[in-house]
Design a protein around this motif. Structure first.
Motif, PDB file in Angstrom:
ATOM      1  N   LYS A 103      25.712  42.816  52.006  1.00 62.54           N
ATOM      2  CA  LYS A 103      26.762  44.783  51.643  1.00 62.54           C
ATOM      3  C   LYS A 103      27.940  44.697  50.669  1.00 62.54           C
ATOM      4  O   LYS A 103      28.852  44.108  51.465  1.00 62.54           O
ATOM      5  CB  LYS A 103      26.738  44.900  53.041  1.00 62.54           C
ATOM      6  CG  LYS A 103      25.800  45.347  53.510  1.00 62.54           C
ATOM      7  CD  LYS A 103      25.899  46.184  55.052  1.00 62.54           C
ATOM      8  CE  LYS A 103      26.511  46.245  56.110  1.00 62.54           C
ATOM      9  NZ  LYS A 103      26.761  46.649  57.275  1.00 62.54           N
ATOM     10  N   TRP A 105      31.161  47.445  49.193  1.00 58.75           N
ATOM     11  CA  TRP A 105      31.682  48.321  49.761  1.00 58.75           C
ATOM     12  C   TRP A 105      32.893  48.534  47.948  1.00 58.75           C
ATOM     13  O   TRP A 105      33.732  47.532  47.994  1.00 58.75           O
ATOM     14  CB  TRP A 105      32.850  48.269  50.775  1.00 58.75           C
ATOM     15  CG  TRP A 105      33.770  49.477  50.901  1.00 58.75           C
ATOM     16  CD1 TRP A 105      33.727  50.352  50.297  1.00 58.75           C
ATOM     17  CD2 TRP A 105      34.739  50.219  51.821  1.00 58.75           C
ATOM     18  NE1 TRP A 105      34.643  51.642  50.894  1.00 58.75           N
ATOM     19  CE2 TRP A 105      35.481  50.744  52.098  1.00 58.75           C
ATOM     20  CE3 TRP A 105      35.503  49.156  52.983  1.00 58.75           C
ATOM     21  CZ2 TRP A 105      35.942  51.929  53.131  1.00 58.75           C
ATOM     22  CZ3 TRP A 105      36.343  49.602  53.615  1.00 58.75           C
ATOM     23  CH2 TRP A 105      36.851  50.914  53.896  1.00 58.75           C
ATOM     24  N   VAL A 205      36.745  51.896  60.342  1.00 59.97           N
ATOM     25  CA  VAL A 205      35.946  50.601  59.237  1.00 59.97           C
ATOM     26  C   VAL A 205      35.001  51.053  58.679  1.00 59.97           C
ATOM     27  O   VAL A 205      34.440  51.776  59.080  1.00 59.97           O
ATOM     28  CB  VAL A 205      36.518  49.335  59.708  1.00 59.97           C
ATOM     29  CG1 VAL A 205      37.737  48.677  60.305  1.00 59.97           C
ATOM     30  CG2 VAL A 205      35.936  49.708  61.281  1.00 59.97           C
ATOM     31  N   PHE A 206      34.020  50.447  57.663  1.00 59.60           N
ATOM     32  CA  PHE A 206      32.965  50.352  57.217  1.00 59.60           C
ATOM     33  C   PHE A 206      32.384  48.677  58.139  1.00 59.60           C
ATOM     34  O   PHE A 206      33.094  47.326  57.561  1.00 59.60           O
ATOM     35  CB  PHE A 206      33.159  50.176  56.293  1.00 59.60           C
ATOM     36  CG  PHE A 206      32.338  50.892  55.411  1.00 59.60           C
ATOM     37  CD1 PHE A 206      33.309  51.986  55.206  1.00 59.60           C
ATOM     38  CD2 PHE A 206      31.866  51.681  54.890  1.00 59.60           C
ATOM     39  CE1 PHE A 206      33.489  53.451  54.819  1.00 59.60           C
ATOM     40  CE2 PHE A 206      31.232  52.914  53.755  1.00 59.60           C
ATOM     41  CZ  PHE A 206      32.528  53.643  53.951  1.00 59.60           C
ATOM     42  N   GLY A 207      30.901  48.740  58.688  1.00 64.51           N
ATOM     43  CA  GLY A 207      30.977  47.307  58.811  1.00 64.51           C
ATOM     44  C   GLY A 207      30.054  46.757  58.399  1.00 64.51           C
ATOM     45  O   GLY A 207      29.662  46.490  57.089  1.00 64.51           O
ATOM     46  N   GLU A 208      30.909  44.761  58.800  1.00 66.95           N
ATOM     47  CA  GLU A 208      30.269  43.355  58.193  1.00 66.95           C
ATOM     48  C   GLU A 208      29.988  43.541  56.930  1.00 66.95           C
ATOM     49  O   GLU A 208      29.038  43.500  56.205  1.00 66.95           O
ATOM     50  CB  GLU A 208      28.510  42.793  58.729  1.00 66.95           C
ATOM     51  CG  GLU A 208      29.212  42.942  59.764  1.00 66.95           C
ATOM     52  CD  GLU A 208      29.902  41.250  59.789  1.00 66.95           C
ATOM     53  OE1 GLU A 208      29.058  40.136  60.117  1.00 66.95           O
ATOM     54  OE2 GLU A 208      31.228  41.295  60.970  1.00 66.95           O
ATOM     55  N   GLU A 235      39.204  44.504  58.525  1.00 66.55           N
ATOM     56  CA  GLU A 235      37.426  44.085  59.741  1.00 66.55           C
ATOM     57  C   GLU A 235      36.686  44.223  59.382  1.00 66.55           C
ATOM     58  O   GLU A 235      35.757  44.865  60.164  1.00 66.55           O
ATOM     59  CB  GLU A 235      38.431  45.479  60.840  1.00 66.55           C
ATOM     60  CG  GLU A 235      40.034  45.790  61.600  1.00 66.55           C
ATOM     61  CD  GLU A 235      40.102  44.711  62.508  1.00 66.55           C
ATOM     62  OE1 GLU A 235      38.629  44.396  62.925  1.00 66.55           O
ATOM     63  OE2 GLU A 235      40.603  44.398  62.857  1.00 66.55           O
ATOM     64  N   SER A 236      36.273  44.999  58.196  1.00 62.88           N
ATOM     65  CA  SER A 236      34.774  45.267  57.712  1.00 62.88           C
ATOM     66  C   SER A 236      34.511  44.128  56.385  1.00 62.88           C
ATOM     67  O   SER A 236      33.187  44.333  56.721  1.00 62.88           O
ATOM     68  CB  SER A 236      35.618  46.160  56.846  1.00 62.88           C
ATOM     69  OG  SER A 236      35.893  47.791  57.012  1.00 62.88           O
ATOM     70  N   GLY A 238      32.979  40.568  56.876  1.00 60.65           N
ATOM     71  CA  GLY A 238      32.549  39.501  57.731  1.00 60.65           C
ATOM     72  C   GLY A 238      33.086  38.151  57.308  1.00 60.65           C
ATOM     73  O   GLY A 238      33.625  37.907  56.259  1.00 60.65           O
TER      74      GLY A 238
END
Ligand SMILES: C[S@@+](CC[C@H](N)C(=O)[O-])C[C@H]1O[C@@H](n2cnc3c(N)ncnc32)[C@H](O)[C@@H]1O
Length: 284
Positions: A103, A105, A205-208, A235-236, A238
Protein backbone atom coordinates in the motif's frame (compact mmCIF):
# COMPACT_ATOMS: atom_id res chain seq x y z
CA UNK A 1 -0.12 52.62 4.51
CA UNK A 2 -1.33 50.35 7.34
CA UNK A 3 1.18 49.09 9.87
CA UNK A 4 2.42 45.50 9.85
CA UNK A 5 0.50 44.59 13.00
CA UNK A 6 -2.81 45.64 11.46
CA UNK A 7 -1.99 43.76 8.28
CA UNK A 8 -1.27 40.64 10.34
CA UNK A 9 -4.65 40.98 12.05
CA UNK A 10 -6.33 41.31 8.65
CA UNK A 11 -4.47 38.23 7.41
CA UNK A 12 -5.54 36.18 10.43
CA UNK A 13 -9.15 37.27 9.96
CA UNK A 14 -9.04 36.36 6.26
CA UNK A 15 -7.63 32.88 6.99
CA UNK A 16 -10.20 32.40 9.76
CA UNK A 17 -12.99 33.43 7.37
CA UNK A 18 -11.77 30.90 4.78
CA UNK A 19 -11.65 28.18 7.43
CA UNK A 20 -15.11 28.94 8.86
CA UNK A 21 -16.80 29.32 5.49
CA UNK A 22 -15.09 26.58 3.44
CA UNK A 23 -13.22 24.32 5.92
CA UNK A 24 -9.80 24.87 4.29
CA UNK A 25 -7.32 25.54 7.06
CA UNK A 26 -4.42 27.75 5.96
CA UNK A 27 -3.86 29.18 9.44
CA UNK A 28 -0.68 27.16 9.95
CA UNK A 29 0.90 27.66 6.56
CA UNK A 30 4.26 29.45 6.35
CA UNK A 31 3.35 33.14 6.51
CA UNK A 32 5.76 34.51 3.88
CA UNK A 33 4.54 32.16 1.18
CA UNK A 34 0.84 32.60 1.99
CA UNK A 35 1.24 36.41 1.95
CA UNK A 36 2.88 36.26 -1.50
CA UNK A 37 0.03 34.13 -2.90
CA UNK A 38 -2.64 36.41 -1.44
CA UNK A 39 -0.92 39.57 -2.72
CA UNK A 40 -0.71 38.02 -6.17
CA UNK A 41 -4.51 37.46 -6.18
CA UNK A 42 -5.15 40.96 -4.74
CA UNK A 43 -3.24 42.53 -7.64
CA UNK A 44 -4.96 40.37 -10.24
CA UNK A 45 -8.43 41.25 -8.95
CA UNK A 46 -7.69 44.94 -8.31
CA UNK A 47 -8.40 44.66 -4.58
CA UNK A 48 -6.78 47.23 -2.31
CA UNK A 49 -6.95 45.55 1.10
CA UNK A 50 -7.14 42.20 2.83
CA UNK A 51 -10.46 43.26 4.34
CA UNK A 52 -11.88 43.83 0.86
CA UNK A 53 -10.62 40.39 -0.02
CA UNK A 54 -12.31 38.92 3.05
CA UNK A 55 -15.65 40.32 1.89
CA UNK A 56 -15.14 38.81 -1.56
CA UNK A 57 -14.11 35.44 -0.09
CA UNK A 58 -17.32 35.33 1.96
CA UNK A 59 -19.71 36.37 -0.81
CA UNK A 60 -18.14 35.20 -4.07
CA UNK A 61 -17.46 31.45 -4.30
CA UNK A 62 -15.90 31.71 -7.78
CA UNK A 63 -13.40 34.20 -6.37
CA UNK A 64 -12.57 31.84 -3.51
CA UNK A 65 -11.96 29.02 -6.00
CA UNK A 66 -9.43 31.19 -7.86
CA UNK A 67 -7.74 32.08 -4.57
CA UNK A 68 -7.65 28.41 -3.54
CA UNK A 69 -5.78 27.50 -6.72
CA UNK A 70 -3.23 30.24 -5.96
CA UNK A 71 -2.83 29.14 -2.37
CA UNK A 72 -2.34 25.46 -3.02
CA UNK A 73 0.63 25.86 -5.45
CA UNK A 74 0.32 22.83 -7.68
CA UNK A 75 3.66 22.85 -9.49
CA UNK A 76 4.80 19.31 -10.23
CA UNK A 77 6.38 17.16 -12.94
CA UNK A 78 6.99 13.56 -14.00
CA UNK A 79 10.02 11.96 -12.31
CA UNK A 80 10.69 15.27 -10.53
CA UNK A 81 14.26 15.11 -9.19
CA UNK A 82 15.22 12.01 -11.23
CA UNK A 83 17.98 11.08 -8.73
CA UNK A 84 15.24 10.57 -6.13
CA UNK A 85 13.39 8.10 -8.41
CA UNK A 86 16.66 6.34 -9.23
CA UNK A 87 17.33 5.87 -5.49
CA UNK A 88 13.76 4.66 -5.00
CA UNK A 89 14.23 2.08 -7.74
CA UNK A 90 17.67 0.90 -6.61
CA UNK A 91 17.32 0.98 -2.82
CA UNK A 92 13.65 0.85 -1.78
CA UNK A 93 11.94 -1.21 -4.51
CA UNK A 94 14.14 -4.32 -3.91
CA UNK A 95 13.03 -4.24 -0.25
CA UNK A 96 9.37 -3.84 -1.21
CA UNK A 97 9.62 -6.99 -3.33
CA UNK A 98 9.57 -9.01 -0.07
CA UNK A 99 5.90 -8.10 0.51
CA UNK A 100 3.02 -9.98 -1.10
CA UNK A 101 0.79 -6.89 -1.09
CA UNK A 102 1.75 -3.20 -0.95
CA UNK A 103 0.00 0.00 0.00
CA UNK A 104 1.43 3.36 -1.10
CA UNK A 105 0.08 6.81 -0.21
CA UNK A 106 0.93 9.92 -2.24
CA UNK A 107 -0.12 12.84 -0.03
CA UNK A 108 -0.38 16.18 -1.88
CA UNK A 109 -0.18 14.45 -5.27
CA UNK A 110 -1.30 17.55 -7.21
CA UNK A 111 -2.23 16.75 -10.85
CA UNK A 112 -0.79 13.23 -10.58
CA UNK A 113 2.55 13.38 -12.38
CA UNK A 114 4.43 11.82 -9.46
CA UNK A 115 1.79 9.10 -9.07
CA UNK A 116 2.06 8.08 -12.73
CA UNK A 117 5.86 8.11 -12.35
CA UNK A 118 5.56 5.68 -9.44
CA UNK A 119 3.10 3.49 -11.37
CA UNK A 120 5.60 3.24 -14.24
CA UNK A 121 8.43 2.19 -11.91
CA UNK A 122 6.21 -0.37 -10.17
CA UNK A 123 5.18 -1.81 -13.57
CA UNK A 124 8.80 -2.08 -14.70
CA UNK A 125 9.80 -3.74 -11.43
CA UNK A 126 6.91 -6.25 -11.50
CA UNK A 127 5.22 -4.83 -8.41
CA UNK A 128 2.28 -2.93 -9.84
CA UNK A 129 -0.20 -5.81 -9.84
CA UNK A 130 0.13 -6.26 -6.09
CA UNK A 131 0.07 -2.59 -5.13
CA UNK A 132 -2.78 -0.33 -4.08
CA UNK A 133 -1.90 3.35 -4.51
CA UNK A 134 -3.85 6.07 -2.69
CA UNK A 135 -3.28 9.46 -4.29
CA UNK A 136 -4.67 12.39 -2.32
CA UNK A 137 -4.73 16.16 -2.45
CA UNK A 138 -6.85 18.88 -0.84
CA UNK A 139 -7.50 20.51 -4.20
CA UNK A 140 -10.34 18.94 -6.22
CA UNK A 141 -9.41 20.77 -9.43
CA UNK A 142 -5.96 19.17 -9.62
CA UNK A 143 -7.31 15.80 -8.46
CA UNK A 144 -9.64 15.76 -11.47
CA UNK A 145 -6.66 16.39 -13.77
CA UNK A 146 -4.83 13.55 -11.99
CA UNK A 147 -7.76 11.18 -12.50
CA UNK A 148 -7.95 12.09 -16.19
CA UNK A 149 -4.21 11.51 -16.68
CA UNK A 150 -4.00 14.10 -19.46
CA UNK A 151 -0.87 16.24 -19.63
CA UNK A 152 0.37 19.05 -21.82
CA UNK A 153 2.59 17.84 -24.65
CA UNK A 154 4.99 20.77 -24.23
CA UNK A 155 6.55 19.11 -21.18
CA UNK A 156 7.12 15.75 -22.83
CA UNK A 157 10.74 16.31 -23.78
CA UNK A 158 11.67 17.08 -20.20
CA UNK A 159 9.60 14.18 -18.84
CA UNK A 160 11.30 11.77 -21.24
CA UNK A 161 14.74 13.01 -20.13
CA UNK A 162 13.70 12.72 -16.46
CA UNK A 163 12.42 9.17 -17.03
CA UNK A 164 15.75 8.15 -18.56
CA UNK A 165 17.77 9.74 -15.75
CA UNK A 166 15.50 7.95 -13.27
CA UNK A 167 16.66 4.60 -14.66
CA UNK A 168 13.69 3.98 -17.01
CA UNK A 169 13.86 0.52 -18.59
CA UNK A 170 11.59 1.02 -21.61
CA UNK A 171 10.77 3.82 -23.99
CA UNK A 172 8.77 6.55 -22.20
CA UNK A 173 6.45 6.74 -25.22
CA UNK A 174 5.16 3.24 -24.33
CA UNK A 175 3.21 4.81 -21.48
CA UNK A 176 1.04 7.38 -23.26
CA UNK A 177 -0.75 8.18 -26.47
CA UNK A 178 -0.01 11.55 -28.05
CA UNK A 179 -2.72 13.87 -29.41
CA UNK A 180 -2.42 17.43 -30.79
CA UNK A 181 -1.38 19.36 -27.74
CA UNK A 182 -1.66 16.76 -25.01
CA UNK A 183 -0.79 13.21 -24.03
CA UNK A 184 -3.08 10.68 -22.38
CA UNK A 185 -1.44 8.28 -19.95
CA UNK A 186 -2.21 4.58 -20.52
CA UNK A 187 -5.32 3.42 -18.66
CA UNK A 188 -3.45 0.43 -17.25
CA UNK A 189 -1.32 2.80 -15.16
CA UNK A 190 -4.29 3.96 -13.14
CA UNK A 191 -6.02 0.60 -12.58
CA UNK A 192 -4.65 0.38 -9.03
CA UNK A 193 -4.73 4.08 -8.15
CA UNK A 194 -7.48 5.52 -5.98
CA UNK A 195 -7.63 9.33 -6.21
CA UNK A 196 -9.32 11.07 -3.31
CA UNK A 197 -9.71 14.25 -1.36
CA UNK A 198 -7.60 14.48 1.82
CA UNK A 199 -6.44 17.55 3.71
CA UNK A 200 -3.30 17.16 5.82
CA UNK A 201 -4.39 20.08 8.03
CA UNK A 202 -7.79 18.69 8.99
CA UNK A 203 -8.19 15.00 8.03
CA UNK A 204 -7.08 11.77 9.69
CA UNK A 205 -4.79 8.77 9.14
CA UNK A 206 -4.66 6.14 6.42
CA UNK A 207 -4.05 2.53 7.54
CA UNK A 208 -0.82 0.49 7.36
CA UNK A 209 1.09 1.95 4.42
CA UNK A 210 4.37 0.45 3.19
CA UNK A 211 5.46 3.74 1.67
CA UNK A 212 4.32 7.33 1.90
CA UNK A 213 5.41 10.03 -0.55
CA UNK A 214 4.78 13.61 0.46
CA UNK A 215 7.13 15.70 -1.58
CA UNK A 216 7.18 19.50 -1.79
CA UNK A 217 4.16 19.99 0.46
CA UNK A 218 5.61 20.41 3.99
CA UNK A 219 7.68 23.30 2.68
CA UNK A 220 4.50 25.43 2.71
CA UNK A 221 3.60 24.57 6.32
CA UNK A 222 4.80 26.11 9.59
CA UNK A 223 6.45 23.87 12.21
CA UNK A 224 3.15 23.04 13.93
CA UNK A 225 1.43 21.88 10.75
CA UNK A 226 4.55 19.99 9.63
CA UNK A 227 4.38 18.10 12.93
CA UNK A 228 0.71 17.34 12.39
CA UNK A 229 1.33 15.96 8.89
CA UNK A 230 4.38 13.97 10.02
CA UNK A 231 2.25 12.59 12.89
CA UNK A 232 -0.31 11.38 10.35
CA UNK A 233 2.46 9.70 8.36
CA UNK A 234 3.96 8.13 11.49
CA UNK A 235 0.56 6.69 12.43
CA UNK A 236 -0.17 5.52 8.88
CA UNK A 237 3.11 3.68 8.33
CA UNK A 238 3.56 0.04 9.21
CA UNK A 239 6.73 -1.44 10.68
CA UNK A 240 9.87 -0.76 8.65
CA UNK A 241 7.99 1.23 6.05
CA UNK A 242 9.28 4.16 4.04
CA UNK A 243 8.70 7.89 4.11
CA UNK A 244 9.83 10.04 1.16
CA UNK A 245 9.97 13.84 1.46
CA UNK A 246 11.00 16.58 -0.95
CA UNK A 247 14.57 17.79 -1.41
CA UNK A 248 14.09 20.90 0.78
CA UNK A 249 12.19 19.04 3.51
CA UNK A 250 13.29 16.94 6.46
CA UNK A 251 11.91 14.89 9.33
CA UNK A 252 14.81 16.12 11.45
CA UNK A 253 13.85 19.03 13.76
CA UNK A 254 10.34 17.51 14.04
CA UNK A 255 8.79 15.60 16.95
CA UNK A 256 9.12 12.41 14.89
CA UNK A 257 12.83 12.61 14.11
CA UNK A 258 13.73 9.87 16.61
CA UNK A 259 11.29 7.43 15.03
CA UNK A 260 12.94 7.40 11.59
CA UNK A 261 16.34 6.43 10.17
CA UNK A 262 17.87 7.74 6.97
CA UNK A 263 17.89 5.24 4.13
CA UNK A 264 19.11 7.60 1.39
CA UNK A 265 19.97 10.79 3.26
CA UNK A 266 20.50 13.06 0.26
CA UNK A 267 17.14 12.03 -1.28
CA UNK A 268 15.16 12.38 1.99
CA UNK A 269 14.13 8.73 2.08
CA UNK A 270 13.53 7.47 5.63
CA UNK A 271 12.48 4.20 7.25
CA UNK A 272 10.28 4.03 10.31
CA UNK A 273 12.18 2.19 13.04
CA UNK A 274 10.44 -0.98 14.24
CA UNK A 275 10.86 -0.09 17.92
CA UNK A 276 8.65 2.96 17.57
CA UNK A 277 5.75 1.30 15.81
CA UNK A 278 3.65 0.91 18.97
CA UNK A 279 4.15 4.48 20.17
CA UNK A 280 0.94 6.50 20.15
CA UNK A 281 1.12 10.20 19.30
CA UNK A 282 -1.57 12.80 19.08
CA UNK A 283 -1.81 15.16 16.14
CA UNK A 284 -4.93 17.25 16.70
C1 LIG B 1 4.01 21.87 -5.01
S1 LIG B 1 2.76 20.66 -5.12
C2 LIG B 1 3.71 19.15 -4.98
C3 LIG B 1 3.17 18.06 -5.85
C4 LIG B 1 3.98 16.75 -5.83
N1 LIG B 1 3.96 16.14 -4.53
C5 LIG B 1 5.41 16.98 -6.28
O1 LIG B 1 6.31 16.95 -5.44
O2 LIG B 1 5.63 17.21 -7.46
C6 LIG B 1 1.98 20.82 -3.54
C7 LIG B 1 0.63 20.13 -3.43
O3 LIG B 1 0.26 20.04 -2.06
C8 LIG B 1 -1.13 20.23 -1.98
N2 LIG B 1 -1.45 20.66 -0.61
C9 LIG B 1 -1.18 21.86 -0.03
N3 LIG B 1 -1.68 21.88 1.22
C10 LIG B 1 -2.26 20.66 1.43
C11 LIG B 1 -2.96 20.08 2.52
N4 LIG B 1 -3.17 20.77 3.65
N5 LIG B 1 -3.43 18.82 2.39
C12 LIG B 1 -3.25 18.14 1.23
N6 LIG B 1 -2.61 18.63 0.16
C13 LIG B 1 -2.12 19.89 0.26
C14 LIG B 1 -1.44 21.27 -3.02
O4 LIG B 1 -2.80 21.27 -3.39
C15 LIG B 1 -0.48 20.87 -4.15
O5 LIG B 1 -1.13 20.05 -5.07
Amino acid sequence: MEDIETQNIELQLLLQAIYLKYGYDFRNYAKASIKRRIQHRMLKEGLDSLSAMQHKVLYDIAFFERLLLDMSINVTEMFRDPSFYLALRKVVIPELKKFSFLKIWHAGCSSGEEVYSMAIILKEEGLYERTQIYATDMNEVVLKQARDGIFNISKLKQYTANYQKAGGLESFSDYYSAHYDHVVMNKSLKENILFSDHNLATDGVFGEMNLIMCRNVLIYFNRELQNRALGLFFESLGNESYLCLGSKESIRFSEYSHAFEDIVREEKIYIKKASHSEEIRTYD
